[in-house]
Design an enzyme around this catalytic site. Structure first.
Site, PDB file in Angstrom:
ATOM      1  N   CYS A  11       8.047   3.172   6.059  1.00  0.00           N
ATOM      2  CA  CYS A  11       7.215   2.894   4.892  1.00  0.00           C
ATOM      3  C   CYS A  11       8.047   2.704   3.646  1.00  0.00           C
ATOM      4  O   CYS A  11       7.547   2.265   2.620  1.00  0.00           O
ATOM      5  CB  CYS A  11       6.207   4.024   4.677  1.00  0.00           C
ATOM      6  SG  CYS A  11       6.981   5.627   4.397  1.00  0.00           S
ATOM      7  N   CYS A  64      -0.953   7.927   7.659  1.00  0.00           N
ATOM      8  CA  CYS A  64      -2.311   7.742   7.166  1.00  0.00           C
ATOM      9  C   CYS A  64      -3.260   7.427   8.328  1.00  0.00           C
ATOM     10  O   CYS A  64      -2.861   6.841   9.326  1.00  0.00           O
ATOM     11  CB  CYS A  64      -2.346   6.619   6.135  1.00  0.00           C
ATOM     12  SG  CYS A  64      -1.509   7.035   4.587  1.00  0.00           S
ATOM     13  N   CYS A  66       0.834  -1.204   0.000  1.00  0.00           N
ATOM     14  CA  CYS A  66       0.000   0.000   0.000  1.00  0.00           C
ATOM     15  C   CYS A  66       0.867   1.252   0.000  1.00  0.00           C
ATOM     16  O   CYS A  66       0.635   2.186  -0.777  1.00  0.00           O
ATOM     17  CB  CYS A  66      -0.932  -0.016   1.213  1.00  0.00           C
ATOM     18  SG  CYS A  66      -2.140   1.325   1.224  1.00  0.00           S
ATOM     19  N   CYS A  67       1.879   1.283   0.857  1.00  0.00           N
ATOM     20  CA  CYS A  67       2.791   2.429   0.910  1.00  0.00           C
ATOM     21  C   CYS A  67       3.541   2.587  -0.410  1.00  0.00           C
ATOM     22  O   CYS A  67       3.833   3.705  -0.842  1.00  0.00           O
ATOM     23  CB  CYS A  67       3.795   2.264   2.050  1.00  0.00           C
ATOM     24  SG  CYS A  67       3.109   2.548   3.695  1.00  0.00           S
TER      25      CYS A  67
END
Length: 244
Positions: free
Chosen positions: A237, A209, A120-121
């Protein structure tokens, strides 16, 4: 600016105990295509300090931030507050829409709770950052050694970026606040009335986030509020380590 490992190491050694203002002045004077990466409290301190150095050098400050699409509402307010307060052309970087859409369609909105945050990162942060850094010769970050004992304890004030730079196109990373503590950052913020994220008043220290950030308890390290469901010693990340 020379970008050999030897020269960078020499300059980092020469400035290892320097005031952040001196490091910022050196960075802005030596590197033409350079920008500040902005997201948290440390980065606003950098903007505040760098704006003064930029005026002395008659140079327009370039600042960018990553909008992952999953930030807290307070963070968006904070970004706009900083833009207005410093009257800067704040560039907002977004993920590739097609890649993000395909990822969410395949895995949903919360896959990171099951298989980790790296993928996702990678889409929301790493790829937009890489596209930006390709346009630069140097970037300035708010990394501090005390932010993460396992991954940032050896951060140099000047270094060659091994995550995003290449032999063909070296990228110099400046970390003017490497020696500062969180206490020093907040002393500066209070002394000079620097804007900060309202979430800090609710126990948030390191803010990312919305789904991946939570407040920390008294005496917890600031990075423990990030990706709390994963291994405690790995709290990155990929923006500052070569892993994606």
């Amino acid at each position: 600016m020379k970008t050999t490992h030897e020269h960078i190491a020499e300059q980092s050694e020469a400035l290892k105990d320097a005031d952040p203002r001196e490091i910022l002045h050196y960075a802005l004077a030596e590197v033409d295509k350079i920008a500040i990466s902005f997201s948290g409290a440390e980065d606003v301190v950098l903007i505040d300090l760098a704006q003064r150095a930029a005026k002395k050098l008659n140079k327009r400050l370039q600042v960018f931030t990553l909008d992952t699409g999953r930030l807290h509402f307070e963070t968006y307010e904070f970004i706009e507050k900083v833009r207005q307060h410093y009257d800067i052309d704040l560039e907002i970087l977004s993920p590739d829409a097609e890649k993000l859409q395909a990822f969410v369609k395949q895995k949903g909105l919360f896959s990171f709770f099951e298989d980790g945050h790296k993928e996702c990162c990678g889409i929301r942060k790493i790829e937009p950052l890489r596209k930006k850094l390709v346009q630069l010769d140097g970037w300035i970050t708010g990394q501090r050694r005390d932010q993460s004992p396992s991954t940032r304890s050896h951060v140099d004030v000047i270094e060659l970026d091994e995550a995003f730079g290449t032999e063909e196109k070296p990228l110099v990373k400046f970390n003017p606040l490497a020696n500062w503590s969180s206490k020093q950052v907040w002393e500066y913020i209070r002394m000079f009335d620097v804007p900060y994220n309202a979430l800090h008043e609710r126990g948030f220290i390191s803010i990312g986030c919305q789904p991946c950030t939570r407040p920390v308890l008294p005496n917890q390290h600031e990075r423990e509020g990030r990706w709390w469901w994963e291994e405690a010693t790995i709290k990155e990340c990929g923006l500052h380590i070569k892993q994606l």
